[in-house]
Design a protein around this motif. Structure first.
Motif, PDB file in Angstrom:
ATOM      1  N   ASP A  95       0.822  -1.220   0.000  1.00  0.00           N
ATOM      2  CA  ASP A  95       0.000   0.000   0.000  1.00  0.00           C
ATOM      3  C   ASP A  95       0.856   1.270   0.000  1.00  0.00           C
ATOM      4  O   ASP A  95       0.549   2.232   0.690  1.00  0.00           O
ATOM      5  CB  ASP A  95      -0.963   0.013   1.200  1.00  0.00           C
ATOM      6  N   GLY A  96       1.940   1.248  -0.784  1.00  0.00           N
ATOM      7  CA  GLY A  96       2.798   2.420  -0.908  1.00  0.00           C
ATOM      8  C   GLY A  96       3.731   2.657   0.262  1.00  0.00           C
ATOM      9  O   GLY A  96       4.444   3.652   0.303  1.00  0.00           O
ATOM     10  N   GLU A  97       3.745   1.742   1.223  1.00  0.00           N
ATOM     11  CA  GLU A  97       4.603   1.858   2.407  1.00  0.00           C
ATOM     12  C   GLU A  97       5.658   0.764   2.380  1.00  0.00           C
ATOM     13  O   GLU A  97       5.333  -0.393   2.101  1.00  0.00           O
ATOM     14  CB  GLU A  97       3.774   1.687   3.685  1.00  0.00           C
ATOM     15  N   PRO A  98       6.919   1.087   2.723  1.00  0.00           N
ATOM     16  CA  PRO A  98       7.907   0.021   2.862  1.00  0.00           C
ATOM     17  C   PRO A  98       7.608  -0.757   4.144  1.00  0.00           C
ATOM     18  O   PRO A  98       7.408  -0.168   5.201  1.00  0.00           O
ATOM     19  CB  PRO A  98       9.244   0.765   2.968  1.00  0.00           C
ATOM     20  N   CYS A  99       7.511  -2.073   4.034  1.00  0.00           N
ATOM     21  CA  CYS A  99       7.201  -2.929   5.177  1.00  0.00           C
ATOM     22  C   CYS A  99       8.200  -4.072   5.256  1.00  0.00           C
ATOM     23  O   CYS A  99       8.623  -4.597   4.229  1.00  0.00           O
ATOM     24  CB  CYS A  99       5.790  -3.502   5.049  1.00  0.00           C
ATOM     25  N   LEU A 100       8.526  -4.473   6.473  1.00  0.00           N
ATOM     26  CA  LEU A 100       9.392  -5.623   6.675  1.00  0.00           C
ATOM     27  C   LEU A 100       8.539  -6.875   6.698  1.00  0.00           C
ATOM     28  O   LEU A 100       7.478  -6.909   7.324  1.00  0.00           O
ATOM     29  CB  LEU A 100      10.175  -5.482   7.977  1.00  0.00           C
ATOM     30  N   CYS A 101       8.984  -7.911   5.996  1.00  0.00           N
ATOM     31  CA  CYS A 101       8.237  -9.161   5.868  1.00  0.00           C
ATOM     32  C   CYS A 101       9.148 -10.336   6.201  1.00  0.00           C
ATOM     33  O   CYS A 101      10.371 -10.212   6.202  1.00  0.00           O
ATOM     34  CB  CYS A 101       7.715  -9.319   4.447  1.00  0.00           C
ATOM     35  N   LEU A 102       8.515 -11.476   6.461  1.00  0.00           N
ATOM     36  CA  LEU A 102       9.234 -12.708   6.767  1.00  0.00           C
ATOM     37  C   LEU A 102       9.167 -13.661   5.579  1.00  0.00           C
ATOM     38  O   LEU A 102       8.126 -13.790   4.951  1.00  0.00           O
ATOM     39  CB  LEU A 102       8.613 -13.382   7.997  1.00  0.00           C
ATOM     40  N   ASP A 103      10.263 -14.335   5.311  1.00  0.00           N
ATOM     41  CA  ASP A 103      10.351 -15.293   4.213  1.00  0.00           C
ATOM     42  C   ASP A 103       9.835 -16.652   4.682  1.00  0.00           C
ATOM     43  O   ASP A 103      10.477 -17.332   5.486  1.00  0.00           O
ATOM     44  CB  ASP A 103      11.806 -15.391   3.755  1.00  0.00           C
ATOM     45  N   LYS A 104       8.668 -17.053   4.172  1.00  0.00           N
ATOM     46  CA  LYS A 104       8.039 -18.308   4.591  1.00  0.00           C
ATOM     47  C   LYS A 104       8.846 -19.537   4.204  1.00  0.00           C
ATOM     48  O   LYS A 104       8.660 -20.604   4.780  1.00  0.00           O
ATOM     49  CB  LYS A 104       6.635 -18.407   3.995  1.00  0.00           C
ATOM     50  N   THR A 105       9.753 -19.418   3.265  1.00  0.00           N
ATOM     51  CA  THR A 105      10.540 -20.580   2.847  1.00  0.00           C
ATOM     52  C   THR A 105      11.646 -20.914   3.846  1.00  0.00           C
ATOM     53  O   THR A 105      12.342 -21.910   3.672  1.00  0.00           O
ATOM     54  CB  THR A 105      11.174 -20.354   1.452  1.00  0.00           C
ATOM     55  N   LYS A 106      11.796 -20.109   4.886  1.00  0.00           N
ATOM     56  CA  LYS A 106      12.870 -20.321   5.863  1.00  0.00           C
ATOM     57  C   LYS A 106      12.519 -21.348   6.942  1.00  0.00           C
ATOM     58  O   LYS A 106      13.284 -21.558   7.871  1.00  0.00           O
ATOM     59  CB  LYS A 106      13.267 -18.999   6.526  1.00  0.00           C
ATOM     60  N   GLY A 107      11.345 -21.977   6.847  1.00  0.00           N
ATOM     61  CA  GLY A 107      10.980 -23.065   7.755  1.00  0.00           C
ATOM     62  C   GLY A 107      10.943 -22.671   9.215  1.00  0.00           C
ATOM     63  O   GLY A 107      10.169 -21.818   9.623  1.00  0.00           O
ATOM     64  N   ARG A 108      11.786 -23.350  10.007  1.00  0.00           N
ATOM     65  CA  ARG A 108      11.819 -23.123  11.453  1.00  0.00           C
ATOM     66  C   ARG A 108      12.174 -21.685  11.803  1.00  0.00           C
ATOM     67  O   ARG A 108      11.643 -21.133  12.761  1.00  0.00           O
ATOM     68  CB  ARG A 108      12.834 -24.059  12.096  1.00  0.00           C
ATOM     69  N   ILE A 109      13.082 -21.084  11.057  1.00  0.00           N
ATOM     70  CA  ILE A 109      13.465 -19.694  11.300  1.00  0.00           C
ATOM     71  C   ILE A 109      12.256 -18.791  11.093  1.00  0.00           C
ATOM     72  O   ILE A 109      11.978 -17.903  11.896  1.00  0.00           O
ATOM     73  CB  ILE A 109      14.640 -19.264  10.394  1.00  0.00           C
ATOM     74  N   TYR A 110      11.509 -19.051  10.007  1.00  0.00           N
ATOM     75  CA  TYR A 110      10.293 -18.282   9.750  1.00  0.00           C
ATOM     76  C   TYR A 110       9.327 -18.430  10.919  1.00  0.00           C
ATOM     77  O   TYR A 110       8.792 -17.446  11.422  1.00  0.00           O
ATOM     78  CB  TYR A 110       9.608 -18.737   8.454  1.00  0.00           C
ATOM     79  N   GLN A 111       9.083 -19.653  11.369  1.00  0.00           N
ATOM     80  CA  GLN A 111       8.115 -19.884  12.444  1.00  0.00           C
ATOM     81  C   GLN A 111       8.536 -19.184  13.724  1.00  0.00           C
ATOM     82  O   GLN A 111       7.713 -18.585  14.418  1.00  0.00           O
ATOM     83  CB  GLN A 111       7.931 -21.382  12.698  1.00  0.00           C
ATOM     84  N   SER A 112       9.811 -19.236  14.045  1.00  0.00           N
ATOM     85  CA  SER A 112      10.321 -18.578  15.241  1.00  0.00           C
ATOM     86  C   SER A 112      10.126 -17.062  15.160  1.00  0.00           C
ATOM     87  O   SER A 112       9.668 -16.425  16.117  1.00  0.00           O
ATOM     88  CB  SER A 112      11.801 -18.921  15.420  1.00  0.00           C
ATOM     89  N   MET A 113      10.470 -16.487  14.012  1.00  0.00           N
ATOM     90  CA  MET A 113      10.296 -15.044  13.822  1.00  0.00           C
ATOM     91  C   MET A 113       8.810 -14.675  13.810  1.00  0.00           C
ATOM     92  O   MET A 113       8.402 -13.662  14.374  1.00  0.00           O
ATOM     93  CB  MET A 113      10.962 -14.579  12.524  1.00  0.00           C
ATOM     94  N   PHE A 114       7.991 -15.502  13.185  1.00  0.00           N
ATOM     95  CA  PHE A 114       6.550 -15.266  13.141  1.00  0.00           C
ATOM     96  C   PHE A 114       5.976 -15.239  14.559  1.00  0.00           C
ATOM     97  O   PHE A 114       5.204 -14.347  14.929  1.00  0.00           O
ATOM     98  CB  PHE A 114       5.860 -16.356  12.304  1.00  0.00           C
ATOM     99  N   ASP A 115       6.381 -16.201  15.382  1.00  0.00           N
ATOM    100  CA  ASP A 115       5.911 -16.264  16.768  1.00  0.00           C
ATOM    101  C   ASP A 115       6.333 -15.019  17.545  1.00  0.00           C
ATOM    102  O   ASP A 115       5.536 -14.461  18.304  1.00  0.00           O
ATOM    103  CB  ASP A 115       6.436 -17.521  17.459  1.00  0.00           C
ATOM    104  N   LEU A 116       7.581 -14.594  17.351  1.00  0.00           N
ATOM    105  CA  LEU A 116       8.060 -13.372  18.004  1.00  0.00           C
ATOM    106  C   LEU A 116       7.221 -12.172  17.572  1.00  0.00           C
ATOM    107  O   LEU A 116       6.740 -11.401  18.410  1.00  0.00           O
ATOM    108  CB  LEU A 116       9.534 -13.127  17.669  1.00  0.00           C
ATOM    109  N   PHE A 117       7.032 -11.999  16.271  1.00  0.00           N
ATOM    110  CA  PHE A 117       6.283 -10.850  15.762  1.00  0.00           C
ATOM    111  C   PHE A 117       4.835 -10.868  16.250  1.00  0.00           C
ATOM    112  O   PHE A 117       4.276  -9.831  16.598  1.00  0.00           O
ATOM    113  CB  PHE A 117       6.340 -10.809  14.233  1.00  0.00           C
ATOM    114  N   LYS A 118       4.206 -12.051  16.272  1.00  0.00           N
ATOM    115  CA  LYS A 118       2.823 -12.146  16.748  1.00  0.00           C
ATOM    116  C   LYS A 118       2.732 -11.777  18.228  1.00  0.00           C
ATOM    117  O   LYS A 118       1.804 -11.079  18.648  1.00  0.00           O
ATOM    118  CB  LYS A 118       2.256 -13.546  16.517  1.00  0.00           C
ATOM    119  N   ALA A 119       3.676 -12.257  19.032  1.00  0.00           N
ATOM    120  CA  ALA A 119       3.682 -11.923  20.454  1.00  0.00           C
ATOM    121  C   ALA A 119       3.869 -10.417  20.649  1.00  0.00           C
ATOM    122  O   ALA A 119       3.179  -9.792  21.472  1.00  0.00           O
ATOM    123  CB  ALA A 119       4.787 -12.696  21.172  1.00  0.00           C
TER     124      ALA A 119
END
Length: 172
Positions: A95-119
């Motif tokens: 939406d015209g804004e630079p946003c930081l995203c997580l790479d879903k192909t990173k497996g366990r690393i993705y899940q760990s980062m996702f859990d951190l971001f959700k918390a």
């Protein structure tokens, strides 16, 4: 931000004087304020035990004091680049804004980062909704992951207990 700046920031946040913090950490009463001033100004760098003592008195995780160099835009940029390399964090246009995203192909690393971001998102939302105070939010951030209630921890039996159970099963 250097460790001394973090000590100063959190000390001020807690309303402590350099003298009080120094005495609480265990420095001699005559030099307590000078010692803390030396650490805060970067003249001295605390060893791990002193960092742990500062963290204990300031009621934060030692990791909240030991941060990478983010004092400048360039230092912050290189920290973000390292996060891209290590954790698959990447920048996207949403939406015209630079946003930081997580790479879903990173497996366990993705899940760990996702859990951190959700918390983190959950706690930030509680703050915005007035469910918690700024102090409670800061306490969660500065003691992460100790105060994180979103993670599910499982107790694992000790190796000795496991060995005893297997041994008992084999006796029958």
């Amino acid at each position: 931000m250097a460790i001394g700046e973090r000590i100063r920031f959190i000390r001020n946040l807690r309303g402590m004087t350099q003298r009080w913090l120094g005495i609480a950490v265990g420095f001699d009463e005559k030099t307590a304020d000078v010692r803390v001033a030396q650490y805060e100004s970067g003249v001295r760098t605390p060893k791990d035990k002193i960092t742990d003592d500062f963290a204990r008195v300031l009621d934060v995780s030692p990791k909240a004091l030991n941060l990478p160099d983010i004092d400048s835009d360039v230092g912050l940029a290189h920290t973000l680049f390292a996060l891209e390399d290590l954790y698959g964090l990447y920048i996207e246009n949403i939406d015209g804004e630079p946003c930081l995203c997580l790479d879903k192909t990173k497996g366990r690393i993705y899940q760990s980062m996702f859990d951190l971001f959700k918390a983190w998102q959950k706690e930030a939302e509680k703050l915005r909704n007035g469910e918690i105070t700024r102090e409670e939010y800061n306490q969660w951030r500065y003691k992460y992951p100790e105060l994180d209630t979103t993670r599910r921890w499982a107790k694992v039996p000790s190796q000795k207990l496991s060995d005893d159970l297997i041994s008992a099963l084999h006796k029958d």
